[in-house]
Enzyme design. Structure first.
Site, PDB file in Angstrom:
ATOM      1  N   LYS A   6       4.471   2.216   9.730  1.00  0.00           N
ATOM      2  CA  LYS A   6       3.523   2.564  10.805  1.00  0.00           C
ATOM      3  C   LYS A   6       2.750   1.337  11.246  1.00  0.00           C
ATOM      4  O   LYS A   6       2.538   0.387  10.478  1.00  0.00           O
ATOM      5  CB  LYS A   6       2.565   3.676  10.378  1.00  0.00           C
ATOM      6  N   PRO A  95       8.065  -4.341   4.025  1.00  0.00           N
ATOM      7  CA  PRO A  95       7.439  -5.223   3.039  1.00  0.00           C
ATOM      8  C   PRO A  95       6.247  -4.556   2.351  1.00  0.00           C
ATOM      9  O   PRO A  95       5.581  -3.693   2.941  1.00  0.00           O
ATOM     10  CB  PRO A  95       6.986  -6.432   3.863  1.00  0.00           C
ATOM     11  N   ALA A  97       2.539  -4.168   0.619  1.00  0.00           N
ATOM     12  CA  ALA A  97       1.165  -4.644   0.874  1.00  0.00           C
ATOM     13  C   ALA A  97       1.106  -5.507   2.132  1.00  0.00           C
ATOM     14  O   ALA A  97       0.563  -6.607   2.152  1.00  0.00           O
ATOM     15  CB  ALA A  97       0.602  -5.415  -0.325  1.00  0.00           C
ATOM     16  N   GLY A  99       0.382  -3.978   5.341  1.00  0.00           N
ATOM     17  CA  GLY A  99      -0.328  -3.288   6.427  1.00  0.00           C
ATOM     18  C   GLY A  99       0.574  -2.349   7.200  1.00  0.00           C
ATOM     19  O   GLY A  99       0.228  -1.902   8.293  1.00  0.00           O
ATOM     20  N   ALA A 101       2.119   0.442   5.620  1.00  0.00           N
ATOM     21  CA  ALA A 101       2.145   1.729   4.903  1.00  0.00           C
ATOM     22  C   ALA A 101       3.501   2.058   4.290  1.00  0.00           C
ATOM     23  O   ALA A 101       3.950   3.211   4.301  1.00  0.00           O
ATOM     24  CB  ALA A 101       1.663   2.869   5.804  1.00  0.00           C
ATOM     25  N   GLY A 102       4.156   1.051   3.750  1.00  0.00           N
ATOM     26  CA  GLY A 102       5.472   1.254   3.126  1.00  0.00           C
ATOM     27  C   GLY A 102       5.410   2.205   1.932  1.00  0.00           C
ATOM     28  O   GLY A 102       6.274   3.073   1.780  1.00  0.00           O
ATOM     29  N   GLY A 103       4.404   2.068   1.098  1.00  0.00           N
ATOM     30  CA  GLY A 103       4.265   2.956  -0.064  1.00  0.00           C
ATOM     31  C   GLY A 103       4.041   4.395   0.386  1.00  0.00           C
ATOM     32  O   GLY A 103       4.581   5.334  -0.207  1.00  0.00           O
ATOM     33  N   SER A 104       3.263   4.568   1.449  1.00  0.00           N
ATOM     34  CA  SER A 104       3.020   5.910   1.985  1.00  0.00           C
ATOM     35  C   SER A 104       4.309   6.496   2.546  1.00  0.00           C
ATOM     36  O   SER A 104       4.556   7.705   2.429  1.00  0.00           O
ATOM     37  CB  SER A 104       1.966   5.855   3.093  1.00  0.00           C
ATOM     38  N   ALA A 105       5.128   5.659   3.165  1.00  0.00           N
ATOM     39  CA  ALA A 105       6.418   6.120   3.691  1.00  0.00           C
ATOM     40  C   ALA A 105       7.286   6.636   2.546  1.00  0.00           C
ATOM     41  O   ALA A 105       7.899   7.717   2.647  1.00  0.00           O
ATOM     42  CB  ALA A 105       7.127   4.982   4.424  1.00  0.00           C
ATOM     43  N   ASP A 137      -2.492   7.587   4.390  1.00  0.00           N
ATOM     44  CA  ASP A 137      -1.481   7.390   5.436  1.00  0.00           C
ATOM     45  C   ASP A 137      -0.215   8.224   5.215  1.00  0.00           C
ATOM     46  O   ASP A 137       0.721   8.149   6.007  1.00  0.00           O
ATOM     47  CB  ASP A 137      -1.042   5.916   5.487  1.00  0.00           C
TER      48      ASP A 137
HETATM   49  O1  C5P Z   1      -5.785   6.349   0.679  1.00  0.00           O
HETATM   50  P1  C5P Z   1      -5.179   5.095   0.153  1.00  0.00           P
HETATM   51  O2  C5P Z   1      -4.946   5.141  -1.314  1.00  0.00           O
HETATM   52  O3  C5P Z   1      -3.971   4.649   0.907  1.00  0.00           O
HETATM   53  O4  C5P Z   1      -6.281   3.955   0.419  1.00  0.00           O
HETATM   54  C1  C5P Z   1      -6.220   2.731  -0.253  1.00  0.00           C
HETATM   55  C2  C5P Z   1      -7.610   2.115  -0.264  1.00  0.00           C
HETATM   56  O5  C5P Z   1      -7.978   1.720   1.057  1.00  0.00           O
HETATM   57  C3  C5P Z   1      -8.720   3.042  -0.708  1.00  0.00           C
HETATM   58  O6  C5P Z   1      -8.866   3.036  -2.091  1.00  0.00           O
HETATM   59  C4  C5P Z   1      -9.946   2.445  -0.010  1.00  0.00           C
HETATM   60  O7  C5P Z   1     -10.421   1.328  -0.710  1.00  0.00           O
HETATM   61  C5  C5P Z   1      -9.366   1.922   1.290  1.00  0.00           C
HETATM   62  N1  C5P Z   1      -9.551   2.890   2.386  1.00  0.00           N
HETATM   63  C6  C5P Z   1     -10.811   3.086   2.936  1.00  0.00           C
HETATM   64  N2  C5P Z   1     -10.966   3.983   3.962  1.00  0.00           N
HETATM   65  C7  C5P Z   1      -9.901   4.657   4.463  1.00  0.00           C
HETATM   66  C8  C5P Z   1      -8.603   4.468   3.935  1.00  0.00           C
HETATM   67  C9  C5P Z   1      -8.465   3.575   2.889  1.00  0.00           C
HETATM   68  O8  C5P Z   1     -11.788   2.486   2.503  1.00  0.00           O
HETATM   69  N3  C5P Z   1     -10.090   5.500   5.473  1.00  0.00           N
END
Ligand code: C5P
Length: 310
Positions: A6, A95, A97, A99, A101-105, A137
């Site tokens: 994304k 890739p 980390a 930006g 959202a590969g892990g979320s995918a 994500d």
């Molecule tokens: O939800 P996720 O685990 O992907 O988020 C990773 C980190 O990104 C969170 O632990 C938080 O530090 C930061 N984050 C945030 N606000 C959001 C989404 C993510 O501060 N809306």
């Protein structure tokens, strides 16, 4: 299964909430860079990862795809098959980390795959609820397309937009950024009274950009290019100053718009056509301002079964 990367065409970030997350308004956009995820019945849960950056993906229970499996198992009280283990195999092209959202995918693909495997029959809206427990994500990776995200990104509304395809060039950086560190850097910049960088908004309350939504409704890539924005960009640039050169090079080479993707460090450029995207990709890789480049198109659908070859 395959699941898309994304981009955030807008990322407006509010102040930190009591739970540590930041309230945000974002416009998610799924693009044609996919991880491939397979789920098979196994004695116990396990994950195997290969491909781009595989050595930096956690292999144990911290793996987002395995966390998704566990969350779905809790939500699927019923089928005996869900009690058995699952072996998840991930072939990474997104890739790590970066930006994107590969892990979320991967987590979204694991949810759809196990829902099929277990015959759990959860609707997409139930899956989106489970996804929200796994990561901010993950729900969008299920949905795909272009969608507005609110809350911490998990409250989704599909954007009504014409079927315009946009042509993007991604410039992958030599390095990674940690999402929590980028959010923390933004808080620090704001606390130091430095919302002066381009694209920085006041920290409250984040709002949807009417110019971007109107550009998306009109399907005009030039207008979309001008309306791209990311509140995290100054923070990402403060932690990874070399990205300034990458963004400047892309704009100089004729991109309609440029921004850091999510928490970075991938830089994203919008091109006017597939041919312009090819020119831009070739020139950017020649300019030595990134590790590698990829051309992608969007929007694309969310996590789904890969159709069998005809
Ligand atoms: O939800 P996720 O685990 O992907 O988020 C990773 C980190 O990104 C969170 O632990 C938080 O530090 C930061 N984050 C945030 N606000 C959001 C989404 C993510 O501060 N809306």
């Amino acid at each position: 299964m395959r699941a898309p990367a994304k981009l955030n065409l807008q990322l407006a970030v509010g102040p930190p909430r009591a739970d540590g997350y930041h309230g945000l308004v974002t416009v998610f956009h799924a693009v044609s860079l996919f991880d491939e995820v397979t789920a098979e019945p196994a004695r116990r849960d396990a994950v195997t990862v290969s491909g781009e950056g595989a050595d930096r993906v956690p292999a144990g229970r911290d793996n987002l795809a395995l966390r998704a499996v566990a969350a779905l198992r809790r939500a699927t009280a019923g089928p005996a098959s869900a009690a058995a283990g699952v072996h998840i195999t991930i072939v990474k092209r997104i890739p790590v980390a970066a930006g994107l959202a590969g892990g979320s995918a991967d987590a979204a693909a694991a949810l759809v795959a196990c829902n099929e495997l277990w015959g759990g029959g959860l609707s997409q809206s139930r899956l989106v609820e489970v996804a929200a427990r796994v990561g901010s994500d993950v729900g969008f990776a299920l949905l795909g397309g272009t969608a507005v995200g609110r809350g911490r990104g998990e409250r989704l509304t599909p954007a009504l937009a014409p079927a315009t395809q946009y042509h993007w060039v991604l410039a992958f950086a030599d390095g990674q950024l940690s999402t929590p560190e980028v959010y923390a850097a933004l808080d620090q910049l704001r606390a130091a009274g430095r919302p002066a960088g381009a694209g920085t908004r006041p920290p409250a309350p984040p709002a949807l950009d009417a110019a971007l939504m109107s550009a998306l409704r009109s399907g005009d890539a030039r207008m979309v290019g001008r309306a791209l924005s990311n509140d995290l960009q100054p923070a990402a640039l403060s932690l990874f100053p070399a990205l300034r050169k990458t963004l400047a090079a892309g704009l100089e080479l004729g991109a309609l718009g440029a921004l850091v993707s999510g928490s970075g460090p991938t830089c994203v450029f919008l091109a006017a056509s597939p041919d312009r995207a090819l020119d831009l990709a070739v020139s950017l890789s020649g300019a030595g301002v990134c590790r590698s480049v990829a051309r992608v198109a969007g929007p694309v659908p969310g996590a789904a079964v890969i159709p069998p070859p005809k």
